[in-house]
Design a protein around this motif. Structure first.
Motif, PDB file in Angstrom:
ATOM      1  N   VAL A  85      46.848  33.132  46.998  1.00  0.00           N
ATOM      2  CA  VAL A  85      45.719  33.493  47.856  1.00  0.00           C
ATOM      3  C   VAL A  85      44.946  34.631  47.202  1.00  0.00           C
ATOM      4  O   VAL A  85      45.443  35.756  47.095  1.00  0.00           O
ATOM      5  N   SER A  86      43.749  34.342  46.760  1.00  0.00           N
ATOM      6  CA  SER A  86      42.901  35.340  46.102  1.00  0.00           C
ATOM      7  C   SER A  86      42.234  36.241  47.136  1.00  0.00           C
ATOM      8  O   SER A  86      41.788  35.768  48.187  1.00  0.00           O
ATOM      9  N   PRO A  87      42.131  37.550  46.845  1.00  0.00           N
ATOM     10  CA  PRO A  87      41.381  38.435  47.740  1.00  0.00           C
ATOM     11  C   PRO A  87      39.940  37.964  47.935  1.00  0.00           C
ATOM     12  O   PRO A  87      39.312  38.273  48.953  1.00  0.00           O
ATOM     13  N   GLY A  88      39.428  37.203  46.971  1.00  0.00           N
ATOM     14  CA  GLY A  88      38.069  36.697  47.075  1.00  0.00           C
ATOM     15  C   GLY A  88      37.870  35.708  48.202  1.00  0.00           C
ATOM     16  O   GLY A  88      36.726  35.413  48.586  1.00  0.00           O
ATOM     17  N   PHE A  89      38.982  35.190  48.759  1.00  0.00           N
ATOM     18  CA  PHE A  89      38.867  34.261  49.889  1.00  0.00           C
ATOM     19  C   PHE A  89      38.522  34.987  51.188  1.00  0.00           C
ATOM     20  O   PHE A  89      38.060  34.361  52.143  1.00  0.00           O
ATOM     21  N   TYR A  90      38.821  36.294  51.255  1.00  0.00           N
ATOM     22  CA  TYR A  90      38.675  37.031  52.506  1.00  0.00           C
ATOM     23  C   TYR A  90      37.248  37.540  52.708  1.00  0.00           C
ATOM     24  O   TYR A  90      36.736  38.301  51.877  1.00  0.00           O
ATOM     25  N   PRO A  91      36.591  37.208  53.818  1.00  0.00           N
ATOM     26  CA  PRO A  91      35.308  37.835  54.131  1.00  0.00           C
ATOM     27  C   PRO A  91      35.433  39.357  54.250  1.00  0.00           C
ATOM     28  O   PRO A  91      34.484  40.090  53.960  1.00  0.00           O
ATOM     29  N   SER A  92      36.622  39.834  54.669  1.00  0.00           N
ATOM     30  CA  SER A  92      36.813  41.278  54.830  1.00  0.00           C
ATOM     31  C   SER A  92      36.736  42.027  53.514  1.00  0.00           C
ATOM     32  O   SER A  92      36.524  43.248  53.498  1.00  0.00           O
ATOM     33  N   LYS A  93      36.864  41.322  52.399  1.00  0.00           N
ATOM     34  CA  LYS A  93      36.729  41.975  51.089  1.00  0.00           C
ATOM     35  C   LYS A  93      35.349  42.610  50.967  1.00  0.00           C
ATOM     36  O   LYS A  93      35.202  43.725  50.449  1.00  0.00           O
ATOM     37  N   VAL A 187      40.498  31.674  53.684  1.00  0.00           N
ATOM     38  CA  VAL A 187      41.604  31.172  52.855  1.00  0.00           C
ATOM     39  C   VAL A 187      41.666  29.653  52.927  1.00  0.00           C
ATOM     40  O   VAL A 187      41.803  28.968  51.903  1.00  0.00           O
ATOM     41  N   ARG A 188      41.548  29.116  54.122  1.00  0.00           N
ATOM     42  CA  ARG A 188      41.600  27.657  54.301  1.00  0.00           C
ATOM     43  C   ARG A 188      40.491  26.973  53.499  1.00  0.00           C
ATOM     44  O   ARG A 188      40.738  25.980  52.796  1.00  0.00           O
ATOM     45  N   GLU A 189      39.298  27.513  53.571  1.00  0.00           N
ATOM     46  CA  GLU A 189      38.181  26.910  52.841  1.00  0.00           C
ATOM     47  C   GLU A 189      38.344  27.070  51.334  1.00  0.00           C
ATOM     48  O   GLU A 189      38.040  26.150  50.562  1.00  0.00           O
ATOM     49  N   GLY A 190      38.833  28.234  50.919  1.00  0.00           N
ATOM     50  CA  GLY A 190      39.029  28.459  49.492  1.00  0.00           C
ATOM     51  C   GLY A 190      40.070  27.526  48.899  1.00  0.00           C
ATOM     52  O   GLY A 190      39.885  26.971  47.809  1.00  0.00           O
ATOM     53  N   LEU A 191      41.177  27.325  49.622  1.00  0.00           N
ATOM     54  CA  LEU A 191      42.226  26.431  49.124  1.00  0.00           C
ATOM     55  C   LEU A 191      41.777  24.971  49.186  1.00  0.00           C
ATOM     56  O   LEU A 191      42.108  24.174  48.302  1.00  0.00           O
TER      57      LEU A 191
END
Length: 207
Positions: A85-93, A187-191
């Motif tokens: 799980v990449s931090p780039g998946f999180y909008p909170s980043k 995360v779901r969309e990124g994966l």
């Protein structure tokens, strides 16, 4: 395993389903030879015992079966899909940057003390059932009976079977449940967008 309550699988049929979905398990023991692990296919009889019973076999040349014979507790690991799980998946980043990489995965651990057996008829039933399970769906499934009887008899003398009543089960499904709804969706969309089959499988589980 470390298993926070938010990740724990509590439903027995769910854990048994993961066992059935795992084609190759890892059986771990600790005894006089220290830690040992073998990668083996197993069968689950979900109706035998409160948690089910696992069946499998070792090559007789593999000394690990002797640990089972001596009464060592075994842990059998059934690993499901996993994904980075990449931090780039999180909008909170983008909001605060306080994110780090992690790993999502599904796993079940089964524990128990096994009975070891070398009875030829019992071994034949076991290897036939294992074969039928993994040949299912093939256009021309191979059966143990397709091989010469004397050859199979010789092969059965080279293996040791076991029956392991499951005394304890632990299941974990880590799917970003500890994140916000927006981060989970990210995360779901990124994966799901990944070309990797395991990433896509994790995304499917997160729906």
């Amino acid at each position: 395993m470390y298993n926070p309550s938010s990740f724990a699988i509590k439903d027995l049929p769910d854990m048994q389903q993961q066992i059935l979905a795992t084609r190759l398990a890892i059986l771990v023991t600790h005894g006089e030879q220290g830690l040992q692990a073998s990668h083996i296919p197993v069968l689950l009889d979900a109706e035998q015992g409160p948690n089910g019973t696992l069946y499998g076999h070792f090559a007789k040349a593999n000394p690990q079966w002797q640990e089972l014979q001596n009464g060592a507790e075994a842990m059998v690991i059934f690993a499901g899909a996993d994904a980075y799980v990449s931090p780039g998946f999180y909008p909170s980043k983008a909001e605060h940057g306080k994110v780090v990489p992690t790993w999502n995965y599904v796993a079940v651990h089964a524990y128990g003390v096994a009975e070891v057996f070398t009875d030829a008829d019992r071994l034949l039933n076991l290897v036939s059932a294992l074969t039928d399970r993994h040949e299912a769906g093939r256009t021309q499934p191979w059966k143990v009976a397709d091989a010469p009887v004397d050859y199979i008899d010789g092969m059965l003398k080279a293996i040791v079977g076991f029956a392991l009543p499951i005394q304890r089960l632990e299941g974990k499904r880590k799917l970003s449940q500890n994140r916000s709804a927006a981060d989970i969706a990210g995360v779901r969309e990124g994966l799901a967008a990944s070309p990797d089959a395991q990433d896509q499988a994790l995304a499917h589980l997160m729906r």
